[in-house]
Enzyme design. Structure first.
Site, PDB file in Angstrom:
ATOM      1  N   ASN B  98       0.447  -1.307   0.051  1.00 34.44           N
ATOM      2  CA  ASN B  98      -0.087  -0.076   0.379  1.00 34.44           C
ATOM      3  C   ASN B  98       0.951   1.548   0.136  1.00 34.44           C
ATOM      4  O   ASN B  98       0.480   2.357   0.809  1.00 34.44           O
ATOM      5  CB  ASN B  98      -1.073   0.069   0.920  1.00 34.44           C
ATOM      6  CG  ASN B  98      -0.018  -0.102   2.565  1.00 34.44           C
ATOM      7  OD1 ASN B  98       0.863  -0.626   2.500  1.00 34.44           O
ATOM      8  ND2 ASN B  98      -0.886   0.075   3.470  1.00 34.44           N
ATOM      9  N   HIS B 182      -7.395  -8.738   4.794  1.00 36.26           N
ATOM     10  CA  HIS B 182      -7.574  -8.197   6.209  1.00 36.26           C
ATOM     11  C   HIS B 182      -8.700  -8.352   6.912  1.00 36.26           C
ATOM     12  O   HIS B 182      -9.569  -8.534   6.033  1.00 36.26           O
ATOM     13  CB  HIS B 182      -7.172  -6.526   5.845  1.00 36.26           C
ATOM     14  CG  HIS B 182      -7.799  -5.587   7.001  1.00 36.26           C
ATOM     15  ND1 HIS B 182      -7.266  -5.427   7.760  1.00 36.26           N
ATOM     16  CD2 HIS B 182      -9.182  -4.800   6.807  1.00 36.26           C
ATOM     17  CE1 HIS B 182      -7.705  -4.438   8.647  1.00 36.26           C
ATOM     18  NE2 HIS B 182      -8.715  -3.768   7.708  1.00 36.26           N
ATOM     19  N   HIS B 235      -3.001 -10.183  10.845  1.00 36.06           N
ATOM     20  CA  HIS B 235      -3.524 -10.012  12.858  1.00 36.06           C
ATOM     21  C   HIS B 235      -4.628  -9.655  13.212  1.00 36.06           C
ATOM     22  O   HIS B 235      -5.417  -9.153  13.608  1.00 36.06           O
ATOM     23  CB  HIS B 235      -3.443  -8.058  11.986  1.00 36.06           C
ATOM     24  CG  HIS B 235      -3.949  -7.109  11.269  1.00 36.06           C
ATOM     25  ND1 HIS B 235      -3.271  -6.056  10.627  1.00 36.06           N
ATOM     26  CD2 HIS B 235      -5.085  -7.415  10.447  1.00 36.06           C
ATOM     27  CE1 HIS B 235      -4.006  -5.378  10.008  1.00 36.06           C
ATOM     28  NE2 HIS B 235      -5.455  -6.185   9.697  1.00 36.06           N
ATOM     29  N   ASP B 308       3.805  -5.610  12.116  1.00 34.31           N
ATOM     30  CA  ASP B 308       2.681  -4.588  11.672  1.00 34.31           C
ATOM     31  C   ASP B 308       2.471  -3.293  11.712  1.00 34.31           C
ATOM     32  O   ASP B 308       2.311  -2.168  11.803  1.00 34.31           O
ATOM     33  CB  ASP B 308       1.019  -4.567  12.652  1.00 34.31           C
ATOM     34  CG  ASP B 308      -0.281  -4.708  11.496  1.00 34.31           C
ATOM     35  OD1 ASP B 308      -0.355  -4.357  10.342  1.00 34.31           O
ATOM     36  OD2 ASP B 308      -1.433  -5.091  11.901  1.00 34.31           O
TER      37      ASP B 308
END
Lengths: 321, 428
Positions: B98, B182, B235, B308
């Site tokens: 990203n 995600h 995550h 993260d």
């Protein structure tokens, strides 16, 4: 007389919320407000307590009623009140809230009265300025002066708050008025209920110390006070409730639903009202039971008391946090 | 620089072989040449590092890092990120795609590979799973894999459309590529800023129900079942999602997952009075969910711990909570926060290291995470017990957005070596 004769100290630098205030803090503000109610009914309403003090109303969200109420309160105490209109200001040009706070702070105001559409924004601003800050409503978080004026209104009619049963009805999910009132009623020993369709209740609201009801008939049963909340237009048509018609049918306050409450139950609304959405005109305008106009009157007195306690000379009270 | 380095008197730790013993390790020609008690005998003339019994383990493999290059170099660059990684004992970082522009093209994958060679720490990259993270058209998974993309993900955006994800899975399987999701149902989470519950209600912040996570995971697992694709959940933060993954693993599905230190070191109460440094995506959860993350690490349902790392400058955090960016930095806190779980008795040291190096390397098929002879000499030497406080001001990362500043921790990185060369702590 005015509240100035009272030597009790308000041990907070700002008024950011009801949460965290003690019963004594609230009682002090209400007692001081009483004096201003009388003063405001005199022909000569002006005092010089805040002469030389600068109060800036900073409203990031449009409001006529609350801003005017603070303006009247500040002027009646002799302060210089400036309204900062945010529409068209540098906020729209990308200046951050903290930049705005620093800019205002450099003008040495004594009190900033701040309303913002985001929860927590007034806390953030208060961390960056040297003067007192009054939260005039932040997002869905708190609106402390509204809860105080509601409490003053109730106390003057019922003699106190202890033991009263108060139903707060409508859009609890988005309501800062509801949250501030829940904190205040719990702190002062009243029993708070919330009554709303499940789509308008936030998660785990019962953990804030309220009884939860989903229909008006049981929710209003035996209550002393019915507080109605405003339902925003954008939430009326399918997003949270299917239609105005259905909402009014099940959750709008009318004489039939009010019959479940105590015979002497009183009706409140923070305004502005949507007649025929959350409240029927017949009950809103019932001069024996509706306190709505009194609430507006008490609003000025309460805000005068708040401005007074937050502008006490340093050394008049203990160091404040 | 000498070609040979001998680590003497180390506590050698290799989770892959369950090795945990005193000994020596010899590095020669950028590779591990010998491991064990006889390594010293093979090392005449090597530079000797006296380890005083401290832990020598495979360098950490951080499988989820946001570096802001290209596009937002004022927040983090490959150099600053690599310096922070080295200080944190990390020898391989896997960058999310990203960036600006997004890494969804072969040329950009090659750009990362080239930059990686300049900064001293291995940087590998994911590529976008769908063009522009829009969730509509799949990227050139075959060509991107061939160029070196280790797996495919839309970073912090979930691939929401079931048909698109099904095709991405099917197509990825053709190349045996891994899809990383995600885990958040976007329409259910829309407008939310912290986990739903009493704290959000008190603060007047709109909540994200924890169910948004398990819903996405359960749906995706159905698509894994019909496509057979390899699937990794990034995550994970909720007990329900961990339970769904545990059950899927028991059924033999090719699923893995990771979590990040905030999800086992903090809970929703860290938000306090609108602390934007505690705003994350997924959001910090309840204490029950935090405990479920610890339990998932303990029983191995959660394969890996990633930092993260998400650098943001002050001006995107010093805002009202709802307007602030989500995410915290983590490269320099990954090891000490994970070691809390060891010191508190939740994980063995080998379990912790397995989640920090061996498993992420296996999931992404990287030549790392082992103390085996002949593998690249990517190593971390750390003092397991030394107490200290996290000091964000000393961090090498360009951004300082960490909720852990001042937290007392035990454990400190002493030296980090990448391919036989010290990238941290090499001067003494």
């Amino acid at each position: 007389m005015t509240g100035t004769a009272d030597s009790r100290a308000f041990p907070h630098r700002h008024l950011l919320g009801i949460e965290g205030l003690s019963p004594d803090d609230i009682t002090l503000l209400l007692d001081k407000s009483e004096g201003y109610v009388e003063q405001n009914r005199q022909a000569d309403k002006k005092r010089s307590l805040l002469r030389g003090r600068t109060i800036i109303n900073v409203f990031f969200e449009n409001s006529t009623r609350t801003r005017t109420s603070f303006e009247v309160a500040g002027k009646r105490l002799g302060g210089d009140v400036i309204n900062m209109s945010v529409a068209g200001s540098s906020i729209k040009k990308g200046e951050t809230l903290i930049d705005t706070a620093m800019t205002l702070n450099a003008m040495h105001p004594d009190v900033l009265v701040v309303r913002h559409h985001e929860s927590g924004a007034v806390h953030l601003l208060a961390q960056k300025v040297n003067c007192a800050v009054v939260n005039a409503g932040d997002g869905s978080h708190e609106h402390p002066t509204q809860a105080l004026l509601d409490a003053l209104t109730i106390r003057r009619r019922k003699g106190g708050l202890q033991g009263l049963v108060v139903a707060i009805c409508g859009d609890i999910l988005h309501s800062r008025v509801a949250r501030s009132n829940i904190h205040l009623l719990n702190t002062m020993g009243a029993r708070a209920r919330v009554v709303a369709p499940r789509t308008l209740l936030p998660a785990e609201i019962e953990r804030m110390g309220v009884e939860v009801f989903h229909d008006m008939a049981t929710g209003l049963k035996g209550v002393d006070i019915v507080m109605m909340l405003r339902l925003q237009t954008e939430r009326m048509h399918g997003s949270f409730v299917p239609s105005i018609r259905e909402y009014f049918h099940f959750f709008g306050l009318d004489a039939r639903k009010l019959a479940a409450a105590k015979r002497d139950a009183l009706i409140m609304h923070p305004g502005p009202m949507n007649r025929g959405v959350e409240i029927d005109s017949e009950v809103a305008d019932d001069i024996d039971r509706s306190l709505i106009q009194h609430q507006v009157e008490m609003g000025v007195a309460v805000r005068m008391a708040c401005l007074e306690v937050l502008t006490r000379e340093p050394g008049n009270g203990p160091p404040v946090k | 620089m000498t070609a040979r380095t001998l680590f003497k008197n180390a506590r050698l730790l290799d989770p892959a072989t369950a090795l945990d013993q005193k000994g020596d390790l010899l590095v020669a020609d950028r590779k591990i040449a010998a491991v064990g008690t006889r390594a010293a005998a093979d090392a005449p003339g090597a530079a000797v590092i006296e380890c005083h019994g401290h832990c020598l383990a495979p360098g950490l493999v951080d499988m989820r890092v946001e570096l802001r290059e290209p596009g937002r170099e004022h927040e983090e660059t490959m150099e600053s990120g690599a310096a922070a990684a080295a200080a944190g004992g990390i020898t391989t970082m896997v960058a999310l795609p990203n960036t600006e522009p997004a890494i969804d093209d072969v040329a950009l994958v090659e750009f990362v590979a080239r930059r990686s060679r300049e900064v001293g720490v291995h940087i590998r990259t994911y590529a976008a799973a769908t063009r522009g993270f829009k969730g509509r058209e799949i990227t050139e998974i075959g060509l991107l894999s061939a160029a070196g993309a280790v797996a495919f993900t839309d970073a912090n955006t979930a691939i929401a459309d079931a048909v698109v994800l099904r095709r991405a899975f099917s197509y990825a399987r053709t190349f045996d590529a891994l899809i990383v999701q995600h885990p958040e149902e976007p329409s259910l989470a829309a407008g939310g800023h912290m986990t739903e519950g009493e704290t959000a209600t008190r603060l007047g912040l709109s909540g994200i129900t924890p169910a948004a996570e398990v819903m996405m995971v359960e749906r995706d697992l159905r698509l894994v079942e019909i496509t057979g694709a390899r699937y990794h959940v990034a995550h994970v933060s909720t007990g329900a999602a961990i339970e769904a993954i545990r059950a899927a693993k028991a059924r033999g599905l090719p699923v893995t997952c990771d979590t990040a230190p905030p999800y086992f070191a903090l809970n929703e109460t860290a938000v306090g009075e609108y602390r934007t440094f505690a705003k994350l995506s997924p959001p910090l959860r309840s204490e029950a969910d935090r405990r479920a993350v610890v339990a998932g690490l303990r029983d191995g349902t959660i394969d890996a711990i990633a930092s993260d790392h998400s650098p943001h400058p002050q001006d995107s955090k010093r805002l009202p909570f709802a307007s602030a960016e989500a995410g915290i930095i983590g490269l320099e806190t990954l090891l000490p926060l994970t070691l809390e779980l060891v010191h508190n008795g939740h994980l063995t040291l080998l379990q912790a290291l397995r989640a920090l190096s061996q498993r992420p390397a296996e999931i992404l098929r990287l030549p790392a995470g082992r103390l085996a002879e002949g593998t690249p000499a990517d190593l971390v030497l750390f003092d397991l017990d030394r107490p200290g406080r996290i000091d964000v001001a000393s961090f090498r990362s360009k951004s300082k957005n960490s909720p852990f500043d001042g937290r007392p921790v035990q454990g400190r990185v002493l030296k980090t070596m990448v391919e036989g060369r010290f990238v941290f702590g090499g001067d003494n």
